[in-house]
Design a protein around this motif. Sequence first.
Motif, mmCIF file in Angstrom:
data_model
loop_
_atom_site.group_PDB
_atom_site.id
_atom_site.type_symbol
_atom_site.label_atom_id
_atom_site.label_comp_id
_atom_site.label_asym_id
_atom_site.label_seq_id
_atom_site.Cartn_x
_atom_site.Cartn_y
_atom_site.Cartn_z
ATOM 1 N N SER A 23 27.901 -20.422 33.997
ATOM 2 C CA SER A 23 29.183 -19.989 33.433
ATOM 3 C C SER A 23 30.169 -19.484 34.475
ATOM 4 C CB SER A 23 28.961 -18.876 32.403
ATOM 5 O OG SER A 23 28.171 -19.322 31.355
ATOM 6 N N GLU A 50 29.278 -13.419 38.577
ATOM 7 C CA GLU A 50 28.053 -13.636 39.354
ATOM 8 C C GLU A 50 28.087 -12.931 40.705
ATOM 9 O OE1 GLU A 50 27.226 -17.809 39.653
ATOM 10 O OE2 GLU A 50 27.353 -18.059 37.489
ATOM 11 N N VAL A 92 28.467 -15.663 27.716
ATOM 12 C CA VAL A 92 28.310 -14.365 28.367
ATOM 13 C C VAL A 92 29.084 -13.285 27.600
ATOM 14 C CG1 VAL A 92 28.699 -13.070 30.502
ATOM 15 C CG2 VAL A 92 27.880 -15.432 30.610
ATOM 16 N N CYS A 124 24.404 -9.624 32.323
ATOM 17 C CA CYS A 124 25.387 -10.679 32.009
ATOM 18 C C CYS A 124 25.578 -11.613 33.201
ATOM 19 C CB CYS A 124 26.728 -10.060 31.606
ATOM 20 S SG CYS A 124 26.719 -9.297 29.975
ATOM 21 N N ARG A 159 27.398 -10.064 25.819
ATOM 22 C CA ARG A 159 27.842 -8.700 26.098
ATOM 23 C C ARG A 159 28.194 -7.985 24.796
ATOM 24 N NH1 ARG A 159 29.592 -7.012 30.795
ATOM 25 N NH2 ARG A 159 30.258 -9.092 31.427
ATOM 26 N N LEU A 209 22.739 -13.976 33.217
ATOM 27 C CA LEU A 209 22.956 -14.986 32.178
ATOM 28 C C LEU A 209 23.991 -16.004 32.633
ATOM 29 C CD1 LEU A 209 22.382 -16.024 29.311
ATOM 30 C CD2 LEU A 209 24.205 -14.491 28.505
ATOM 31 N N SER A 210 25.061 -15.532 33.222
ATOM 32 C CA SER A 210 26.096 -16.420 33.734
ATOM 33 C C SER A 210 25.519 -17.389 34.756
ATOM 34 C CB SER A 210 27.218 -15.597 34.368
ATOM 35 O OG SER A 210 28.158 -16.431 34.981
ATOM 36 N N GLU A 265 30.722 -16.466 35.615
ATOM 37 C CA GLU A 265 31.385 -15.223 35.239
ATOM 38 C C GLU A 265 30.649 -14.055 35.877
ATOM 39 O OE1 GLU A 265 32.269 -14.843 30.945
ATOM 40 O OE2 GLU A 265 31.429 -16.865 30.829
#
Length: 173
Positions: free
Chosen positions: A129, A133, A43, A120, A47, A123-124, A131
């Motif tokens: 991940s 969220e 992530v 992002c 970014r 994607l997380s 991150e």
Amino acid sequence: MKLCQENSVCLNANFLSLGIAGHCIHGVFTGSVMCYNRSMTVVEKFRSDTIRTIKHERADNNGRYDAERACNAVQNLFERTAAAPGNLARAIAFYWRDEYIDHSPDAQNEPTEEHIDKLCAFLSFITDSDEDEEILSVGDLQELSDAIDDEAETMPLEQLQTLMSKLVERGAL
């Protein structure tokens, strides 16, 4: 000059530099410096690449920014980075574009930092991940649920179970 090791993060009160591929080198400055090694997450890398893509869009066109072209490049970057089975990444990128970019009152300056953060977070979520969220809305989670449902047959069972568990945990199912 201070030289930091590859994949390190260097911090002081006025400076943050990420050493990604190679070494990060920054000038002399006051204040204490703390360097520690850690790899960049998917992530964080996304970014960083997104911001670089946007800057290049402006620089490559003599300072004239074309938001449409920049958003297309960011969508393509998301699809390549997510590497999700089937059309999951494409469906999420399309939703992001439709929901947050195309209806923006400031469309000529998109994607904004807020909308990059949203992408992002998507994607997380799909890369598990954990991150940022929490910035995904109920509507975002419902769209994720629909996209995952549409691509369920193409997904490895373990990935499908992980994503569905996260959706249940967040109350989207």
